[in-house]
Design a protein around this motif. Structure first.
Motif, PDB file in Angstrom:
ATOM      1  N   GLU A   9      -0.455  -2.746   1.785  1.00 11.47           N
ATOM      2  CA  GLU A   9      -1.263  -3.929   2.056  1.00 11.47           C
ATOM      3  C   GLU A   9      -1.361  -4.822   0.815  1.00 11.47           C
ATOM      4  OE1 GLU A   9      -1.973  -0.852   2.728  1.00 11.47           O
ATOM      5  OE2 GLU A   9      -2.765  -0.630   4.775  1.00 11.47           O
ATOM      6  N   LEU A  58      -4.177   1.270  -1.226  1.00 10.31           N
ATOM      7  CA  LEU A  58      -3.541   0.441  -0.194  1.00 10.31           C
ATOM      8  C   LEU A  58      -2.295  -0.249  -0.756  1.00 10.31           C
ATOM      9  CD1 LEU A  58      -6.860  -1.172   1.072  1.00 10.31           C
ATOM     10  CD2 LEU A  58      -5.536   0.576   2.299  1.00 10.31           C
ATOM     11  N   HIS A  98      -8.258   2.887   4.867  1.00  4.18           N
ATOM     12  CA  HIS A  98      -7.101   2.910   5.753  1.00  4.18           C
ATOM     13  C   HIS A  98      -7.479   2.626   7.206  1.00  4.18           C
ATOM     14  CE1 HIS A  98      -4.087   4.153   2.857  1.00  4.18           C
ATOM     15  NE2 HIS A  98      -4.968   5.018   2.354  1.00  4.18           N
ATOM     16  N   GLN A  99      -8.753   2.688   7.509  1.00  2.00           N
ATOM     17  CA  GLN A  99      -9.206   2.416   8.867  1.00  2.00           C
ATOM     18  C   GLN A  99      -9.562   0.944   9.083  1.00  2.00           C
ATOM     19  OE1 GLN A  99     -12.130   5.415  10.205  1.00  2.00           O
ATOM     20  NE2 GLN A  99     -11.489   6.658   8.449  1.00  2.00           N
ATOM     21  N   THR A 140     -10.675   5.800  -0.310  1.00  2.00           N
ATOM     22  CA  THR A 140      -9.835   6.654   0.529  1.00  2.00           C
ATOM     23  C   THR A 140     -10.561   7.084   1.805  1.00  2.00           C
ATOM     24  OG1 THR A 140      -8.622   7.467  -1.393  1.00  2.00           O
ATOM     25  CG2 THR A 140      -8.522   8.815   0.587  1.00  2.00           C
TER      26      THR A 140
END
Length: 341
Positions: free
Chosen positions: A251, A248, A300-301, A296
């Motif tokens: 982020e 990330l 990302h969700q 992974t």
């Protein structure tokens, strides 16, 4: 001071330590002393950051009619030829200070009182230790200030680290948190706020106290120290945070809009790290790659933004709903993969 001079004092003991008790103009004490503020870049020093407003408030107060203060606490740092104490008998002594001796006293407990008194001629009382080492001085400072309002808990933790005989065993969560901050390969390298000053400035993110409390949650949930050393636990925690910053990157770097390295994110992610550790078939093989693979699949969700699903949650009280949300996202991601498979 360009000329040698003396300050006449009483001499005695404060419990087991010899001290001088005396009076001197504020400007003299200001010119002879310095605050030993922690420099987070070098590790030198041990005191809190200078609070300008606090010091201005004292300057305004002490110049008012009827104002007073308890004695300033100082320490004559060992320095060959800069000063000497000559006992005169009957509990009296002469503190002799050489010409151009410079700042020979550390401000153990008075940096904010003396901060803006460089030209003030008011007489102030002082108590001065004689030749304490920096470590002894730090211990006195910690004892005096451990309950002081506004004193950074992270700074107290930093003191504990320096004074501990066996930090890895005595305070494993603090050992691991400092490892994250000190290892050049760590994404947290010099990012934790220790309570001192640093050229890193605004790039610092979570506090040392927050990180060690989050790590303690990880240690408790995994019980890793039952079978692994603190050093191995530190390697695993470091590997996890490396993976987080790798999976990330946006982020992680955009701290204003995401919670990853704020208190809530630190607590929640260490709980997720505990989940991944407990699920590992062979924890001896846990490394950055294995954490990257696991993250992974679902990271990302997750909505990591400060205005998204986690909006309004904060501190330790918000950790449980945050963790439940992340776990739910992970579960749904796994079910989706299974159904598509």
């Amino acid at each position: 001071m360009s000329e040698a001079f003396s300050i006449f004092c009483s001499i005695g003991s404060s419990a087991s330590r010899m001290v001088l008790l005396g009076f001197a103009p504020a400007k003299v004490l200001h010119d002879l002393s310095f605050p030993d503020v922690l420099n987070e870049d070098t590790g030198a020093g041990y005191q809190r950051r200078f609070n300008s407003q606090h010091s201005q408030d004292f300057r305004r107060y002490i110049r008012q009619p009827g104002a007073s203060t308890i004695p300033l606490t100082l320490n004559l740092r060992p320095s060959a030829g800069a000063w000497s104490v000559c006992e005169k008998g009957n509990g009296q002594a002469e503190l002799k200070i050489s010409a151009n001796a410079g700042k020979i006293m550390a401000q153990v407990d008075c940096q904010h009182r003396l901060g803006f008194l460089g030209e003030v001629d008011l007489s102030l009382p002082f108590m001065c230790y004689i030749g304490l080492s920096v470590e002894e001085e730090m211990e006195v400072f910690r004892t005096i200030n451990s309950k002081a309002k506004g004193l950074s808990t992270s700074l107290l933790d930093f003191h504990d680290a320096h004074l501990a005989g066996d930090l890895a065993n005595d305070r494993p969560e603090l050992f691991i948190a400092l490892h994250l901050n000190n290892d050049p390969e760590s994404p947290w390298h010099r990012q934790l706020d220790l309570g001192g000053t640093s050229t890193s400035g605004m790039t610092r993110r979570a506090s040392l106290r927050t990180m060690q409390k989050a790590i303690k949650r990880f240690l408790t949930a995994t019980r890793i120290l039952k079978t692994k050393s603190t050093e191995r636990a530190a390697q695993i925690v470091l590997a996890f945070w490396k993976a987080v910053s790798e999976v990330l990157p946006e982020e992680w770097s955009n701290t204003r809009k995401h919670i990853l390295n704020k208190g809530l994110g630190v607590y929640a992610l260490m709980d997720i790290a505990a989940d991944l550790y407990r699920e590992a078939a062979d924890d001896s093989r846990l490394d950055r790659i294995s954490f990257v693979n696991a993250l992974t699949d679902f990271a990302h969700q997750v909505d990591w933004t400060t205005k998204g699903k986690l909006y309004g949650l904060g501190g330790e009280g918000g950790v449980r709903p945050a963790v439940d949300y992340i776990r739910d996202v992970r579960k749904r991601a796994h079910l989706k993969v299974v159904s598509n498979g």
